[in-house]
Design an enzyme around this catalytic site. Sequence first.
Site, mmCIF file in Angstrom:
data_model
loop_
_atom_site.group_PDB
_atom_site.id
_atom_site.type_symbol
_atom_site.label_atom_id
_atom_site.label_comp_id
_atom_site.label_asym_id
_atom_site.label_seq_id
_atom_site.Cartn_x
_atom_site.Cartn_y
_atom_site.Cartn_z
ATOM 1 N N PRO A 45 0.808 -1.230 0.000
ATOM 2 C CA PRO A 45 0.000 0.000 0.000
ATOM 3 C C PRO A 45 0.840 1.278 0.000
ATOM 4 O O PRO A 45 0.375 2.331 -0.449
ATOM 5 C CB PRO A 45 -0.818 -0.098 1.298
ATOM 6 C CG PRO A 45 -0.840 -1.550 1.643
ATOM 7 C CD PRO A 45 0.467 -2.102 1.147
ATOM 8 N N GLU A 83 0.418 -8.705 6.599
ATOM 9 C CA GLU A 83 1.629 -8.553 7.407
ATOM 10 C C GLU A 83 2.466 -7.422 6.816
ATOM 11 O O GLU A 83 2.300 -7.047 5.666
ATOM 12 C CB GLU A 83 2.499 -9.830 7.385
ATOM 13 C CG GLU A 83 1.778 -11.101 7.741
ATOM 14 C CD GLU A 83 1.367 -11.897 6.506
ATOM 15 O OE1 GLU A 83 1.084 -11.268 5.460
ATOM 16 O OE2 GLU A 83 1.319 -13.117 6.615
ATOM 17 N N ARG A 143 -0.225 -7.196 -21.911
ATOM 18 C CA ARG A 143 -0.934 -6.789 -23.134
ATOM 19 C C ARG A 143 -0.095 -5.840 -24.000
ATOM 20 O O ARG A 143 -0.386 -5.660 -25.178
ATOM 21 C CB ARG A 143 -2.302 -6.164 -22.814
ATOM 22 C CG ARG A 143 -2.244 -4.822 -22.150
ATOM 23 C CD ARG A 143 -3.624 -4.283 -21.845
ATOM 24 N NE ARG A 143 -4.304 -3.747 -23.018
ATOM 25 C CZ ARG A 143 -4.019 -2.585 -23.596
ATOM 26 N NH1 ARG A 143 -3.048 -1.811 -23.128
ATOM 27 N NH2 ARG A 143 -4.690 -2.173 -24.645
ATOM 28 N N ASP A 183 -4.127 3.108 -27.749
ATOM 29 C CA ASP A 183 -3.957 3.769 -26.451
ATOM 30 C C ASP A 183 -3.378 5.160 -26.627
ATOM 31 O O ASP A 183 -3.831 6.107 -26.003
ATOM 32 C CB ASP A 183 -3.029 2.963 -25.535
ATOM 33 C CG ASP A 183 -3.582 1.568 -25.295
ATOM 34 O OD1 ASP A 183 -4.795 1.383 -25.475
ATOM 35 O OD2 ASP A 183 -2.794 0.701 -24.939
HETATM 36 C C1 9D3 Z 1 -1.442 -1.907 9.166
HETATM 37 C C2 9D3 Z 1 -1.254 -1.004 8.040
HETATM 38 N N1 9D3 Z 1 -1.785 -1.437 6.750
HETATM 39 C C3 9D3 Z 1 -1.013 -0.779 5.670
HETATM 40 C C4 9D3 Z 1 -1.711 0.445 5.165
HETATM 41 C C5 9D3 Z 1 -1.685 -2.891 6.648
HETATM 42 C C6 9D3 Z 1 -2.004 -3.487 5.356
HETATM 43 C C7 9D3 Z 1 -3.277 -3.379 4.792
HETATM 44 C C8 9D3 Z 1 -3.563 -4.033 3.603
HETATM 45 C C9 9D3 Z 1 -1.044 -4.244 4.712
HETATM 46 C C10 9D3 Z 1 -1.346 -4.905 3.542
HETATM 47 C C11 9D3 Z 1 -2.612 -4.808 3.009
HETATM 48 C C12 9D3 Z 1 -2.942 -5.574 1.797
HETATM 49 N N2 9D3 Z 1 -2.784 -4.775 0.576
HETATM 50 C C13 9D3 Z 1 -1.744 -4.931 -0.229
HETATM 51 O O1 9D3 Z 1 -0.881 -5.741 0.048
HETATM 52 C C14 9D3 Z 1 -1.648 -4.092 -1.401
HETATM 53 C C15 9D3 Z 1 -2.485 -3.050 -1.901
HETATM 54 C C16 9D3 Z 1 -3.693 -2.453 -1.397
HETATM 55 O O2 9D3 Z 1 -4.247 -2.821 -0.354
HETATM 56 N N3 9D3 Z 1 -4.258 -1.442 -2.109
HETATM 57 C C17 9D3 Z 1 -3.717 -0.990 -3.288
HETATM 58 N N4 9D3 Z 1 -2.594 -1.493 -3.766
HETATM 59 C C18 9D3 Z 1 -2.000 -2.508 -3.084
HETATM 60 S S1 9D3 Z 1 -0.586 -3.274 -3.552
HETATM 61 C C19 9D3 Z 1 -0.582 -4.289 -2.255
#
Ligand code: 9D3
Length: 264
Positions: A101, A128, A166, A181
């Site tokens: 994230p 995690e 793609r 595109d």
């Molecule tokens: C405790 C803090 N959180 C981070 C903001 C924990 C957390 C939440 C969700 C850790 C991992 C996740 C799972 N999401 C992803 O691994 C992820 C993701 C997403 O949730 N939204 C947009 N892009 C991505 S890329 C990986």
Amino acid sequence: MRIDVLTLFPEMFDGVFGSSILGKARDKGLVSLSTVNFRDYANNKHNTVDDTPYGGGGGMVLKPEPIFAAVEDVVRQASEQESARDEESGTGKARVVLMCPQGEKFTQAKARELAAEEHLVFICGHYEGYDERIREHLVTDELSIGDYVLTGGELPAMVVIDAVVRLLPGVLGNEQSAVRDSFSDGLLEYPHYTRPPVFRGWKVPDMLLSGHHAEIEKWRRAQSLARTLARRPDLLESAELSDKERQWLASERARLSGEAPEPD
Ligand code: 9D3
């Protein structure tokens, strides 16, 4: 191109890698798509891949050893495959992409950048955190697909892989080729219609039935521009526009903000 995905849930990728355009690209030998369960690289007898964080606090942290070992294994496999094919030694130069994230927001520009690589390795986690040494000493890129919270990095990895594959030469038929595109110059698409000409009383715009192709192109371009202004004005900053289109935009913005019209 070779793509390896490190995940604890490899079965999530079965449908996506086997179907539609990605499945065909794989069948044609244009890309190899593999998953690796990094639990298979755990260095302890209970196959644990995470542990409690140093310094306390809640949650679990993905340990470095299994992820380093899995990445090093797929990079070694790729270089062996390459030397067996007697190719120029691009030994071990893979892009290692951490899905998280906190990553850089994935864009079409990033898709084009990744599509130029020979080997991509994606790392997906599930709620995690990652031991920071993975970021510092293994990963080359950190990607997010947008500002919403998912349960893991698997769906984002599939999104990125779909957008990259793609773009590989030969993957799309020339019909819906990637040329279109860039054709659209960074504007949203104009509205599309097909038969019947009247459906439940709703008519197809007369312009499209007129057969005047030059006029139709002008109408479509104007529709694209108006729709982009209404829905995604941010895109207009980098769109390729003619002087006339910029003038129209300025007058349209003025009109929408309730300004008196410019004299002709
Ligand atoms: C405790 C803090 N959180 C981070 C903001 C924990 C957390 C939440 C969700 C850790 C991992 C996740 C799972 N999401 C992803 O691994 C992820 C993701 C997403 O949730 N939204 C947009 N892009 C991505 S890329 C990986």
